[in-house]
Design a protein around this motif. Structure first.
Motif, PDB file in Angstrom:
ATOM      1  N   THR A   1       0.855  -1.177   0.000  1.00  0.00           N
ATOM      2  CA  THR A   1       0.000   0.000   0.000  1.00  0.00           C
ATOM      3  C   THR A   1       0.896   1.233   0.000  1.00  0.00           C
ATOM      4  O   THR A   1       1.727   1.404   0.887  1.00  0.00           O
ATOM      5  CB  THR A   1      -0.910   0.025   1.242  1.00  0.00           C
ATOM      6  N   PHE A   2       0.748   2.075  -0.990  1.00  0.00           N
ATOM      7  CA  PHE A   2       1.621   3.232  -1.142  1.00  0.00           C
ATOM      8  C   PHE A   2       1.059   4.426  -0.377  1.00  0.00           C
ATOM      9  O   PHE A   2      -0.151   4.685  -0.391  1.00  0.00           O
ATOM     10  CB  PHE A   2       1.785   3.581  -2.620  1.00  0.00           C
ATOM     11  N   VAL A   3       1.964   5.163   0.264  1.00  0.00           N
ATOM     12  CA  VAL A   3       1.549   6.285   1.101  1.00  0.00           C
ATOM     13  C   VAL A   3       0.788   7.323   0.287  1.00  0.00           C
ATOM     14  O   VAL A   3      -0.186   7.927   0.778  1.00  0.00           O
ATOM     15  CB  VAL A   3       2.779   6.908   1.786  1.00  0.00           C
ATOM     16  N   ALA A   4       1.193   7.546  -0.956  1.00  0.00           N
ATOM     17  CA  ALA A   4       0.479   8.523  -1.792  1.00  0.00           C
ATOM     18  C   ALA A   4      -0.990   8.154  -1.940  1.00  0.00           C
ATOM     19  O   ALA A   4      -1.854   9.034  -2.073  1.00  0.00           O
ATOM     20  CB  ALA A   4       1.144   8.621  -3.163  1.00  0.00           C
ATOM     21  N   GLU A   5      -1.297   6.850  -1.891  1.00  0.00           N
ATOM     22  CA  GLU A   5      -2.689   6.422  -1.981  1.00  0.00           C
ATOM     23  C   GLU A   5      -3.476   6.851  -0.754  1.00  0.00           C
ATOM     24  O   GLU A   5      -4.676   7.160  -0.854  1.00  0.00           O
ATOM     25  CB  GLU A   5      -2.753   4.900  -2.138  1.00  0.00           C
ATOM     26  N   TRP A   6      -2.824   6.865   0.415  1.00  0.00           N
ATOM     27  CA  TRP A   6      -3.528   7.311   1.618  1.00  0.00           C
ATOM     28  C   TRP A   6      -3.980   8.758   1.457  1.00  0.00           C
ATOM     29  O   TRP A   6      -5.118   9.113   1.780  1.00  0.00           O
ATOM     30  CB  TRP A   6      -2.632   7.234   2.860  1.00  0.00           C
TER      31      TRP A   6
END
Length: 559
Positions: free
Chosen positions: A85-90
């Protein structure tokens, strides 16, 4: 730390390649004044004294920042798994506009780093960028050779230009150098031979290029040809490699030693322009490469005579053993000059952020440190000593001028964005599958760092590996007072008392047993092995395209 921010403030993450905290005035009084902008951010923000990267080189350290997971998780670091899970997605899910500005070739779409970003900007040489994208399009089946007419033309011109530039530079160097005898004469003869081969290769390549460009697989074929003919042959052995480097750096009509990556001025300009066009809150990530070798401070026009003297003194073909004190002083002086250069452009970025209507949380760190002879070498290789994994970390807020106390908690890069996200966005619902945590909710007793040493490198070299399953793991567990390092390649352990021996010179593993740290290391190794067995190995260990490997080689990586 509790940052009193509206949940809709901007978040700007600034990462500076190879930046050591002890070369900053805010961490070491000896260097006061080297970087006034960073010092001011530290004065009015939160300066973390015990922040650590998860590895000692960009491709292995950055997964911790990008995904809040350790680098050797989920099959490996080279091409990040879609299972992460990529932080940019958060931030996207929190309705932030997301943008990344990448100047390091390891952090490209080829490694999956744009995941979660609305906009992702990569800065490479034009010709290589064209080829790289074209290869990607063909590889993914988005296009074939027949429908890429415009890219084909750009590719052909870029490849021919590389040949012509190499041949022209080589001829000028040979014509204008006073050759006499001995090794120099041998170098001259070898380089003349290589030039003849280059010219022969070029003629054959030019004859075949048009035909190659009309066929499927054209980009791979053309790329292999130009790389093998120009990039490799004249640099692989002894005096020829040194001579090739010298003519690349010779003055002639252009300043010597052009930067192999986009510099801080250009990247900052474009980040500022981007911010001016965005109305909604944004998560912006900017990666600066200027503090990475070959240490070229500023643009070529900005180099003073003093710095040019330093540049000429630093011959990167010199082995560590042959480097003298003058070379070392020049090396570190250039490093400091590069820090100051980036700092000047951080000042522009910060002024721009301060002028926005929306407040901004600025997070500044490095992906890893740099070694300057402390453990037998220079650069950043497969070692886990503090000079390579201890990094600066500063969190500041525009409009907040209050002086803050330093933060002494242990802090891993996997914790950085989970902590910032929960403090700034006021959302604690980050995925429970990540390795990071909000350290204010759950402080750490120790941090983990890990890397790979390539199984194919000579015994005396510590080249960073890429492949789980074939390369050797090295894992470190570090508390406030001790560090334990495990070397799979040597079946060996090192233990250091960081209070008595902060530079990690005296191995105490035969004198006492670090029970808790050893348990952490062994638990981490078991987790790596378990995840690797269940991972998509072909993805996690995927090779970078050759054109990317060549540009990385220009930056000093062994790939």
């Amino acid at each position: 730390m509790t940052i009193d921010l509206d949940q809709r403030v901007n978040v700007v993450l600034v990462t500076i390649d190879c930046l050591r905290p002890d070369y900053l005035g805010c961490y070491n009084d000896v260097n006061e004044g080297v970087e006034p902008t960073i010092d001011e951010l530290a004065r009015t923000g939160y300066r973390f004294e015990n922040a650590f990267a998860t590895a000692s080189q960009t491709p292995i350290s950055f997964p911790g920042l990008a995904t809040a997971e350790y680098p050797l998780s989920r099959g490996g670091p080279l091409k990040l798994s879609d299972d992460r899970t990529f932080v940019a997605e958060w931030f996207s899910e929190a309705r932030y506009r997301t943008a990344g500005f990448s100047t390091n070739h390891w952090l490209s779409y080829m490694s999956n780093y744009p995941t979660g970003f609305d906009d992702y900007f990569e800065y490479y040489e034009f010709g290589e960028k064209v080829r790289e994208h074209a290869c990607y399009l063909v590889e993914k089946g988005y296009a074939d050779g027949k429908c890429l007419t415009e890219l084909e033309t750009e590719l052909r011109d870029a490849l021919i230009e590389q040949y012509e530039t190499a041949i022209d530079g080589c001829e000028k160097y040979l014509a204008e150098t006073d050759w006499e005898s001995g090794t120099v004469a041998a170098t001259h003869k070898a380089l003349r031979t290589e030039l003849d081969l280059l010219q022969s290769d070029f003629e054959a390549f030019a004859d075949q290029l048009d035909a190659d460009l009309s066929q499927p697989g054209l980009f791979e074929s053309a790329r292999r040809s130009v790389v093998s003919s120009v990039k490799r042959r004249a640099r692989d052995v002894g005096p020829v490699r040194a001579a090739y480097r010298r003519f690349q750096r010779s003055t002639y009509d252009e300043p010597p030693r052009q930067k192999p990556v986009a510099d801080a001025e250009r990247v900052t300009d474009e980040a500022i322009d981007y911010l001016g066009d965005v109305d909604e809150p944004c998560y912006l990530w900017i990666h600066y490469m200027d503090v990475h070798r070959p240490y070229l401070p500023g643009s070529a026009d900005d180099w003073t005579n003093e710095f040019q003297t330093y540049v000429n003194a630093v011959d990167e073909s010199v082995s560590f053993e042959a480097a003298n004190e003058q070379w070392y002083e020049a090396y570190t002086a250039l490093y400091k000059a590069c820090i100051r250069y980036v700092d000047d452009h951080l000042a522009r970025l910060h002024d721009s952020l301060a002028s926005l209507d929306r407040e901004t949380a600025v997070v500044l760190t490095a992906d890893h440190g740099e070694e300057f002879r402390e453990h037998g070498g220079t650069d950043h290789n497969a070692k886990l000593y503090d000079v390579l994994i201890h990094v600066p970390l500063i969190v500041s807020q525009t409009g907040d001028d209050g002086v803050k106390d330093p933060v002494t908690k242990l802090f891993s890069h996997v914790d950085l964005l989970p902590t910032v996200y929960s403090q700034v966005v006021h959302d604690t619902s980050v995925p429970d599958t990540i390795d990071g945590q909000d350290i204010y909710a759950e402080p750490r007793k120790a941090v983990i760092a890990e890397t790979l040493r390539t199984a194919s490198s000579p015994e005396h070299e510590d080249h960073v590996g890429r492949h789980l399953g074939t390369d050797y793991k090295r894992i470190a567990a570090r508390s406030h007072g001790e560090k334990l390092i495990y070397y799979e390649d040597e079946s060996a352990w090192q233990l250091y008392d960081l209070n008595a021996d902060p530079v990690e010179q005296q191995n105490l593993i035969d004198q006492r047993e670090p029970v808790q740290l050893r348990e952490r290391v062994l638990n981490r190794e078991r987790t790596i092995e378990t995840q690797f067995e269940h991972s998509d190995r072909s993805r996690g260990n995927a090779e970078q395209p050759e054109i990317i490997r060549d540009r990385l080689d220009d930056l000093g990586y062994t790939v």
